[in-house]
Design a protein around this motif. Structure first.
Motif, PDB file in Angstrom:
ATOM      1  N   PHE A 194      -8.336  -0.428  10.665  1.00 36.65           N
ATOM      2  CA  PHE A 194      -6.987  -0.464  10.097  1.00 36.65           C
ATOM      3  C   PHE A 194      -6.030  -0.326  11.265  1.00 36.65           C
TER       4      PHE A 194
ATOM      5  N   ALA B 268      -5.818  10.248   8.055  1.00 35.89           N
ATOM      6  CA  ALA B 268      -5.145   9.631   6.909  1.00 35.89           C
ATOM      7  C   ALA B 268      -6.208   8.944   6.063  1.00 35.89           C
ATOM      8  N   PHE B 269      -5.895   8.792   4.798  1.00 41.92           N
ATOM      9  CA  PHE B 269      -6.806   8.025   3.942  1.00 41.92           C
ATOM     10  C   PHE B 269      -6.002   7.366   2.832  1.00 41.92           C
ATOM     11  N   GLY B 270      -6.571   6.304   2.265  1.00 44.30           N
ATOM     12  CA  GLY B 270      -5.928   5.645   1.141  1.00 44.30           C
ATOM     13  C   GLY B 270      -7.010   5.286   0.150  1.00 44.30           C
TER      14      GLY B 270
ATOM     15  N   GLN C  34       3.403   7.669   4.635  1.00 40.72           N
ATOM     16  CA  GLN C  34       3.081   8.423   5.854  1.00 40.72           C
ATOM     17  C   GLN C  34       4.297   8.438   6.767  1.00 40.72           C
TER      18      GLN C  34
ATOM     19  N   HIS D 262       0.854  -1.201   0.000  1.00 40.66           N
ATOM     20  CA  HIS D 262       0.000   0.000   0.000  1.00 40.66           C
ATOM     21  C   HIS D 262       0.888   1.248   0.000  1.00 40.66           C
TER      22      HIS D 262
ATOM     23  N   GLN E  99      -2.687   3.472  -5.823  1.00 39.87           N
ATOM     24  CA  GLN E  99      -3.364   4.111  -4.690  1.00 39.87           C
ATOM     25  C   GLN E  99      -2.966   5.570  -4.587  1.00 39.87           C
TER      26      GLN E  99
ATOM     27  N   THR F  93      -4.919   3.405  12.097  1.00 36.45           N
ATOM     28  CA  THR F  93      -5.866   4.482  12.405  1.00 36.45           C
ATOM     29  C   THR F  93      -6.802   4.046  13.530  1.00 36.45           C
TER      30      THR F  93
ATOM     31  N   SER G 117       0.703   3.514   2.259  1.00 33.32           N
ATOM     32  CA  SER G 117       0.781   4.017   3.632  1.00 33.32           C
ATOM     33  C   SER G 117       2.211   4.207   4.178  1.00 33.32           C
TER      34      SER G 117
ATOM     35  N   GLY H 256     -10.405   3.845   2.270  1.00 31.37           N
ATOM     36  CA  GLY H 256     -10.286   3.635   3.700  1.00 31.37           C
ATOM     37  C   GLY H 256      -9.688   4.880   4.318  1.00 31.37           C
ATOM     38  N   ALA H 257     -10.049   5.131   5.565  1.00 29.08           N
ATOM     39  CA  ALA H 257      -9.555   6.346   6.204  1.00 29.08           C
ATOM     40  C   ALA H 257      -9.647   6.206   7.720  1.00 29.08           C
TER      41      ALA H 257
ATOM     42  N   ARG I 233       0.033  -6.674  -4.755  1.00 35.45           N
ATOM     43  CA  ARG I 233      -0.497  -7.765  -3.926  1.00 35.45           C
ATOM     44  C   ARG I 233      -0.745  -8.988  -4.786  1.00 35.45           C
TER      45      ARG I 233
ATOM     46  N   GLU J  21      -2.369   7.955  -1.227  1.00 36.80           N
ATOM     47  CA  GLU J  21      -2.387   8.101   0.222  1.00 36.80           C
ATOM     48  C   GLU J  21      -2.598   9.572   0.568  1.00 36.80           C
TER      49      GLU J  21
HETATM   50  N1  DAH Z   1      -3.531   1.222   3.332  1.00 35.22           N
HETATM   51  C1  DAH Z   1      -4.907   0.805   3.287  1.00 35.22           C
HETATM   52  C2  DAH Z   1      -5.070  -0.298   2.242  1.00 35.22           C
HETATM   53  O1  DAH Z   1      -4.225  -0.442   1.403  1.00 35.22           O
HETATM   54  C3  DAH Z   1      -5.793   1.952   2.906  1.00 35.22           C
HETATM   55  C4  DAH Z   1      -5.873   2.959   3.978  1.00 35.22           C
HETATM   56  C5  DAH Z   1      -6.849   2.860   4.934  1.00 35.22           C
HETATM   57  C6  DAH Z   1      -4.952   3.978   4.059  1.00 35.22           C
HETATM   58  C7  DAH Z   1      -6.953   3.790   5.959  1.00 35.22           C
HETATM   59  C8  DAH Z   1      -5.047   4.900   5.080  1.00 35.22           C
HETATM   60  C9  DAH Z   1      -6.045   4.802   6.010  1.00 35.22           C
HETATM   61  O2  DAH Z   1      -4.189   5.917   5.181  1.00 35.22           O
HETATM   62  O3  DAH Z   1      -6.148   5.726   7.001  1.00 35.22           O
HETATM   63  O4  DAH Z   1      -6.025  -0.996   2.277  1.00 35.22           O
END
Ligand code: DAH
Length: 325
Positions: A248, A293-295, A174, A169, A208, A251, A171, A270-271, A195, A210
């Motif tokens: 997650f 954070a979100f992805g 971050q 991912h 993705q 978070t 992430s 997702g966040a 993956r 981020e």
């Molecule tokens: N890294 C997660 C994934 O690949 C997605 C994600 C979810 C990123 C929540 C985030 C987060 O920064 O806060 O499924």
């Protein structure tokens, strides 16, 4: 004398009906060559009585010069015609319609990525990038994802060795960002992730974006507003956003985020609020700093927005698909 004048008439005839250099040359030899008809007449000059010589000589000279002149003129004419023919052959008709060349354009994913970048940049986010080959610490441990977590399973990821893998991912960006910068900060990070998945909704390589925002007193309202603003700009003014409780490791609380688009709730990202453990891992004081954070999956967004059914179409390189976007 009469014969000589007839020679001129004959030669004139032959020259005017000649139409290439070879036959002109033959005519030249026939009349003016060493044993040519005119040359022979000149040789006769010697045998003439003294008083006739000048007159006859003058006539022969005139005839010879005349033939010479005609030959040269004809040569010039033939040369000109050959040139015209040659140019006619290679002439290009500039009024014909040109050969059509297909014009390329950016890939649909690149367009969606740039569109999202513009949206977040306009809200004050900065674009950063990171490596596709990651170590397990940045990809998992620092993100509060312990050894036993299923995401770490070799079955689900591409490992080079025990501590190195293709990032699963975006992430880890971050972590890399927070280790490098002091808060407050706001970044997004687009990129490929990997993956072990392959079907109509999953690719082994996908894209993705981020997002990370760290400041004092950041709340879920900031998160929700930011995502709503993004959704409105991507999907139109009527787009709504819904947060559903989720999990997650990095978070707390965590959400799955749905967007209301064309009559359906669609899950697109997702966040959550950055887990205090993640702040500790990068040396930020969780009592002082907070963040969201979100992805989001770029293929996902493109599929929803453009009604694309099979995620594999993005990488098939089929022009019939690519042309549509
Ligand atoms: N890294 C997660 C994934 O690949 C997605 C994600 C979810 C990123 C929540 C985030 C987060 O920064 O806060 O499924």
């Amino acid at each position: 004398m009469k014969e000589v004048k007839e020679l001129l008439i004959e030669a004139k005839d032959e020259i005017s009906s000649a139409n290439d250099m070879a036959s002109l040359n033959n005519i030249r030899i026939k009349y003016l060559g060493k044993k040519g008809l005119v040359t022979l007449e000149m040789k006769k000059l010697k045998k003439l009585p003294q008083e006739e010589k000048p007159k006859f000589g003058a006539v022969i000279n005139k005839v010879r010069n005349e033939i010479e002149k005609l030959l040269n003129e004809k040569m010039e004419e033939i040369r000109k015609n050959e040139k015209i023919k040659k140019f006619e052959k290679i002439r290009v008709d500039v009024t014909l319609p040109g050969a059509k060349r297909d014009k390329g354009h950016l890939h649909i994913l690149t367009k969606v990525q740039r569109e999202l970048e513009d949206i977040f940049i306009s809200m004050g986010f900065e674009v950063v990038e990171g490596p596709e080959v990651e170590d397990t610490w940045h990809n998992f441990d620092a993100l509060n994802t312990p050894e036993w977590h299923p995401a770490r399973d070799a079955q689900d990821s591409f490992y080079f060795d025990e501590k190195t893998l293709l990032r699963t991912h975006t992430s880890p960006i971050q972590i890399r960002t927070m280790l490098e910068k002091k808060p407050p900060l706001a970044i997004i990070s687009p990129g490929r992730v990997f993956r072990r998945d392959y079907d109509s909704t999953h690719l082994p390589m996908f894209t993705q974006m981020e997002g990370l925002y760290v400041d004092k007193n950041v709340t879920v309202r900031h998160l929700k507003y930011t995502l709503e603003e993004m959704a409105r700009r991507v999907f139109g003014e009527s787009a709504k956003v819904r947060l559903k409780p989720s999990f997650f490791p990095f978070t707390e609380p965590s959400y799955e985020v749905d967007v209301w688009f064309q009559g359906n709730w669609l899950e697109i990202l997702g966040a959550g609020m950055v887990d205090p453990n993640v702040f500790r891992n990068v040396g930020y004081d969780p009592e002082t700093w907070s963040g969201f954070a979100f992805g989001l999956g770029l293929e996902r967004i493109a599929m929803v927005k453009y009604g694309i059914k099979d995620i594999r179409d993005f990488i098939r390189n089929d022009v019939r698909f690519l042309e549509n976007y």
